[in-house]
Design a protein around this motif. Structure first.
Motif, PDB file in Angstrom:
ATOM      1  N   ARG A   3      44.904  38.619  33.499  1.00 34.22           N
ATOM      2  CA  ARG A   3      45.071  38.870  34.923  1.00 34.22           C
ATOM      3  C   ARG A   3      45.535  40.300  35.196  1.00 34.22           C
ATOM      4  NH1 ARG A   3      44.956  34.922  38.704  1.00 34.22           N
ATOM      5  NH2 ARG A   3      44.471  32.833  37.953  1.00 34.22           N
ATOM      6  N   ARG A   4      46.423  40.822  34.357  1.00 36.36           N
ATOM      7  CA  ARG A   4      46.862  42.206  34.537  1.00 36.36           C
ATOM      8  C   ARG A   4      45.702  43.171  34.350  1.00 36.36           C
ATOM      9  NH1 ARG A   4      51.332  40.775  31.352  1.00 36.36           N
ATOM     10  NH2 ARG A   4      50.533  42.025  29.617  1.00 36.36           N
ATOM     11  N   MET A   5      44.838  42.902  33.384  1.00 35.46           N
ATOM     12  CA  MET A   5      43.695  43.768  33.135  1.00 35.46           C
ATOM     13  C   MET A   5      42.737  43.755  34.318  1.00 35.46           C
ATOM     14  SD  MET A   5      40.952  43.657  30.002  1.00 35.46           S
ATOM     15  CE  MET A   5      39.624  44.856  29.910  1.00 35.46           C
ATOM     16  N   LEU A   6      42.463  42.562  34.857  1.00 35.97           N
ATOM     17  CA  LEU A   6      41.535  42.454  35.979  1.00 35.97           C
ATOM     18  C   LEU A   6      42.081  43.132  37.226  1.00 35.97           C
ATOM     19  CD1 LEU A   6      40.277  38.781  35.547  1.00 35.97           C
ATOM     20  CD2 LEU A   6      39.020  40.877  35.078  1.00 35.97           C
ATOM     21  N   SER A   7      43.382  43.171  37.373  1.00 36.79           N
ATOM     22  CA  SER A   7      43.976  43.772  38.562  1.00 36.79           C
ATOM     23  C   SER A   7      43.703  45.265  38.637  1.00 36.79           C
ATOM     24  CB  SER A   7      45.485  43.514  38.596  1.00 36.79           C
ATOM     25  OG  SER A   7      46.157  44.269  37.603  1.00 36.79           O
ATOM     26  N   TYR A   8      43.348  45.873  37.510  1.00 30.98           N
ATOM     27  CA  TYR A   8      43.045  47.303  37.508  1.00 30.98           C
ATOM     28  C   TYR A   8      41.552  47.588  37.680  1.00 30.98           C
ATOM     29  CZ  TYR A   8      47.816  48.001  35.916  1.00 30.98           C
ATOM     30  OH  TYR A   8      49.188  48.016  35.842  1.00 30.98           O
ATOM     31  N   LEU A   9      40.744  46.552  37.671  1.00 30.96           N
ATOM     32  CA  LEU A   9      39.306  46.717  37.835  1.00 30.96           C
ATOM     33  C   LEU A   9      38.895  46.466  39.278  1.00 30.96           C
ATOM     34  CD1 LEU A   9      37.843  44.851  34.708  1.00 30.96           C
ATOM     35  CD2 LEU A   9      38.134  47.317  35.025  1.00 30.96           C
ATOM     36  N   THR A  10      37.862  47.177  39.726  1.00 29.67           N
ATOM     37  CA  THR A  10      37.239  46.885  41.011  1.00 29.67           C
ATOM     38  C   THR A  10      36.106  45.900  40.791  1.00 29.67           C
ATOM     39  OG1 THR A  10      37.774  49.042  41.977  1.00 29.67           O
ATOM     40  CG2 THR A  10      35.922  47.846  42.937  1.00 29.67           C
ATOM     41  N   LEU A  11      36.141  44.793  41.531  1.00 31.02           N
ATOM     42  CA  LEU A  11      35.034  43.849  41.507  1.00 31.02           C
ATOM     43  C   LEU A  11      33.991  44.321  42.504  1.00 31.02           C
ATOM     44  CD1 LEU A  11      33.604  41.136  40.880  1.00 31.02           C
ATOM     45  CD2 LEU A  11      35.000  40.122  42.714  1.00 31.02           C
ATOM     46  N   GLN A  12      32.830  44.698  42.003  1.00 30.38           N
ATOM     47  CA  GLN A  12      31.703  45.019  42.870  1.00 30.38           C
ATOM     48  C   GLN A  12      30.826  43.774  42.920  1.00 30.38           C
ATOM     49  OE1 GLN A  12      29.927  48.449  41.016  1.00 30.38           O
ATOM     50  NE2 GLN A  12      31.491  49.834  41.776  1.00 30.38           N
ATOM     51  N   ILE A  13      30.722  43.177  44.079  1.00 29.44           N
ATOM     52  CA  ILE A  13      30.036  41.892  44.183  1.00 29.44           C
ATOM     53  C   ILE A  13      28.933  41.972  45.231  1.00 29.44           C
ATOM     54  CG2 ILE A  13      31.656  40.895  45.868  1.00 29.44           C
ATOM     55  CD1 ILE A  13      31.440  38.267  44.136  1.00 29.44           C
ATOM     56  N   GLU A  14      27.797  41.388  44.903  1.00 30.19           N
ATOM     57  CA  GLU A  14      26.598  41.494  45.719  1.00 30.19           C
ATOM     58  C   GLU A  14      26.448  40.251  46.609  1.00 30.19           C
ATOM     59  OE1 GLU A  14      22.255  42.993  44.488  1.00 30.19           O
ATOM     60  OE2 GLU A  14      22.729  41.030  43.652  1.00 30.19           O
ATOM     61  N   PRO A  15      26.743  40.345  47.901  1.00 28.94           N
ATOM     62  CA  PRO A  15      26.595  39.178  48.775  1.00 28.94           C
ATOM     63  C   PRO A  15      25.155  38.699  48.878  1.00 28.94           C
ATOM     64  CG  PRO A  15      27.946  40.880  49.812  1.00 28.94           C
ATOM     65  CD  PRO A  15      27.289  41.498  48.613  1.00 28.94           C
ATOM     66  N   THR A  16      24.228  39.651  48.906  1.00 26.40           N
ATOM     67  CA  THR A  16      22.812  39.304  48.993  1.00 26.40           C
ATOM     68  C   THR A  16      21.962  40.427  48.429  1.00 26.40           C
ATOM     69  OG1 THR A  16      20.993  38.689  50.490  1.00 26.40           O
ATOM     70  CG2 THR A  16      22.612  40.257  51.330  1.00 26.40           C
ATOM     71  N   ASN A  50      41.967  37.835  39.160  1.00 29.26           N
ATOM     72  CA  ASN A  50      43.047  38.519  39.867  1.00 29.26           C
ATOM     73  C   ASN A  50      42.650  39.930  40.292  1.00 29.26           C
ATOM     74  OD1 ASN A  50      45.714  38.592  40.876  1.00 29.26           O
ATOM     75  ND2 ASN A  50      46.383  39.772  39.109  1.00 29.26           N
ATOM     76  N   PHE A  51      41.446  40.071  40.801  1.00 32.73           N
ATOM     77  CA  PHE A  51      41.002  41.390  41.256  1.00 32.73           C
ATOM     78  C   PHE A  51      41.805  41.823  42.477  1.00 32.73           C
ATOM     79  CE2 PHE A  51      37.164  39.715  39.137  1.00 32.73           C
ATOM     80  CZ  PHE A  51      36.908  40.757  38.266  1.00 32.73           C
ATOM     81  N   ARG A  52      42.224  43.063  42.494  1.00 37.62           N
ATOM     82  CA  ARG A  52      42.937  43.618  43.659  1.00 37.62           C
ATOM     83  C   ARG A  52      41.995  44.361  44.589  1.00 37.62           C
ATOM     84  NH1 ARG A  52      47.069  47.653  42.541  1.00 37.62           N
ATOM     85  NH2 ARG A  52      47.397  47.453  44.780  1.00 37.62           N
ATOM     86  N   VAL A  80      43.614  41.066  48.948  1.00 36.68           N
ATOM     87  CA  VAL A  80      42.643  41.901  48.248  1.00 36.68           C
ATOM     88  C   VAL A  80      42.198  43.058  49.149  1.00 36.68           C
ATOM     89  CG1 VAL A  80      40.359  41.939  47.167  1.00 36.68           C
ATOM     90  CG2 VAL A  80      41.851  39.945  46.877  1.00 36.68           C
ATOM     91  N   ILE A  81      42.121  44.248  48.602  1.00 38.33           N
ATOM     92  CA  ILE A  81      41.617  45.427  49.318  1.00 38.33           C
ATOM     93  C   ILE A  81      40.098  45.380  49.301  1.00 38.33           C
ATOM     94  CG2 ILE A  81      41.525  47.954  49.315  1.00 38.33           C
ATOM     95  CD1 ILE A  81      44.293  47.859  47.913  1.00 38.33           C
ATOM     96  N   THR A  82      39.486  45.482  50.487  1.00 37.21           N
ATOM     97  CA  THR A  82      38.037  45.288  50.593  1.00 37.21           C
ATOM     98  C   THR A  82      37.309  46.542  51.047  1.00 37.21           C
ATOM     99  OG1 THR A  82      38.353  44.407  52.838  1.00 37.21           O
ATOM    100  CG2 THR A  82      38.197  42.815  51.033  1.00 37.21           C
ATOM    101  N   ASN A  83      36.116  46.693  50.499  1.00 28.02           N
ATOM    102  CA  ASN A  83      35.217  47.784  50.854  1.00 28.02           C
ATOM    103  C   ASN A  83      33.850  47.203  51.153  1.00 28.02           C
ATOM    104  OD1 ASN A  83      32.820  49.392  49.431  1.00 28.02           O
ATOM    105  ND2 ASN A  83      34.152  50.884  50.412  1.00 28.02           N
ATOM    106  N   LEU A  84      33.188  47.727  52.169  1.00 29.36           N
ATOM    107  CA  LEU A  84      31.857  47.281  52.552  1.00 29.36           C
ATOM    108  C   LEU A  84      30.929  48.483  52.592  1.00 29.36           C
ATOM    109  CD1 LEU A  84      30.053  44.932  53.712  1.00 29.36           C
ATOM    110  CD2 LEU A  84      30.839  45.649  55.977  1.00 29.36           C
ATOM    111  N   THR A  85      29.785  48.391  51.908  1.00 27.09           N
ATOM    112  CA  THR A  85      28.776  49.446  51.955  1.00 27.09           C
ATOM    113  C   THR A  85      27.542  48.907  52.659  1.00 27.09           C
ATOM    114  OG1 THR A  85      29.573  50.417  49.885  1.00 27.09           O
ATOM    115  CG2 THR A  85      27.366  51.040  50.610  1.00 27.09           C
ATOM    116  N   THR A  86      27.057  49.630  53.664  1.00 27.06           N
ATOM    117  CA  THR A  86      25.994  49.143  54.523  1.00 27.06           C
ATOM    118  C   THR A  86      25.012  50.256  54.852  1.00 27.06           C
ATOM    119  OG1 THR A  86      25.529  48.249  56.750  1.00 27.06           O
ATOM    120  CG2 THR A  86      27.497  49.607  56.519  1.00 27.06           C
TER     121      THR A  86
END
Length: 279
Positions: A3-16, A50-52, A80-86
């Motif tokens: 969980r500590r390791m994942l907290s330092y990674l950014t999860l880039q996730i594809e909604p569609t 545990n992505f932040r 969670v801190i969120t980013n949206l690219t459009t």
């Protein structure tokens, strides 16, 4: 430890992977898979790990996803801190949704000055409503892809961002190893150095934040700092390596995925794409 390791990674996730445009610099047309990530699967990924930081983007237009704002609100509820690219074309009709969801950052992808008309009204409405509500987020960005056909427009695009009240500009290089449309190519290193020198001077003169891409090195900083999950749950080292599966976030234990990721990073210097990538 996990969980500590994942907290330092950014999860880039594809909604569609569906999109309302067919941009000539995009490799989506070469991809076989399409579809939507379900809200349940999105929640599963956030609940299990545990992505932040979560960036909602990929090879489709996120604002086409009917459950996007519920995804964003759910991430926000978990801190969670969120980013949206459009591509910006649907922002105007979703300004209230974007602000109500508490998105931290929103990036408008652009690669041609003529495309400003596609989202200018939405951008202006978003900034005006953000000011009316006395909000500090979302921070807004122009996310500009640099390549040969637009390198003489970059300064104009940055000046437009400043005049429009956009918070900052991000420049990144064209990714074209797989081949996009015919005739699309990146500028030379000398041309890049000259352009970026002009960009830096403009930023200093106007005291404006401009993020420039770093010189590419291995192991890649983007792979070390983030992990990409496609709309069907497939995990890859980055969004460009769609055929390099590390496992599936919906079916596989993340310990297994992270071991595969560690092994990938160790061998990245001999990877046929990574060792040619300049992104």
């Amino acid at each position: 430890m996990l969980r500590r390791m994942l907290s330092y990674l950014t999860l880039q996730i594809e909604p569609t992977r569906e999109c309302n445009l067919n941009c000539k610099i995009c490799m989506r047309k070469h991809l076989e898979k399409s579809g939507y990530l379900s809200l349940e699967h999105f929640k599963h990924i956030l609940d299990t790990y545990n992505f932040r930081f979560v960036g909602l983007h990929g090879w489709g237009e996120p604002l086409l996803h009917p459950g996007l704002f519920e995804m964003l609100r759910y991430a926000k509820s978990r801190g969670v801190i969120t980013n949206l690219t459009t591509n910006g074309t649907l922002v105007e009709e979703h300004v209230a949704d974007i602000l109500d969801a508490g998105v931290n950052d929103i990036a408008f992808g652009i690669y041609h000055v003529n495309f400003l008309d596609r989202f200018q009204a939405g951008l202006e409405k978003l900034l005006a409503e953000r000011a009316r509500r006395n909000l500090r987020i979302p921070k807004t960005y122009f996310d500009i892809t640099v390549y040969r056909d637009n390198c003489d427009e970059i300064i104009k695009l940055i000046e437009t961002a400043m005049e429009s009240g956009v918070d900052a500009v991000i420049l990144h290089r064209l990714f074209n190893i797989y081949g996009v449309d015919e005739g699309i190519e990146y500028i030379t290193r000398d041309e890049e150095e000259e352009l970026f020198r002009e960009v830096r001077n403009l930023g200093k003169e106007k005291r404006y934040r401009i993020y420039l891409p770093k010189r590419h090195s291995l192991p890649c900083v983007y792979v070390r700092r983030s992990i990409f999950v496609s709309c069907d749950g497939e995990v890859t080292p980055c969004c460009y390596l769609v055929n390099d599966s590390l496992g599936n976030a919906l079916n596989d234990e993340f310990k297994t995925i992270l071991r595969a990721r560690t092994e990938f990073i160790r061998k990245m210097h001999v990877h046929p794409v990574c060792n040619k990538c300049i992104w």
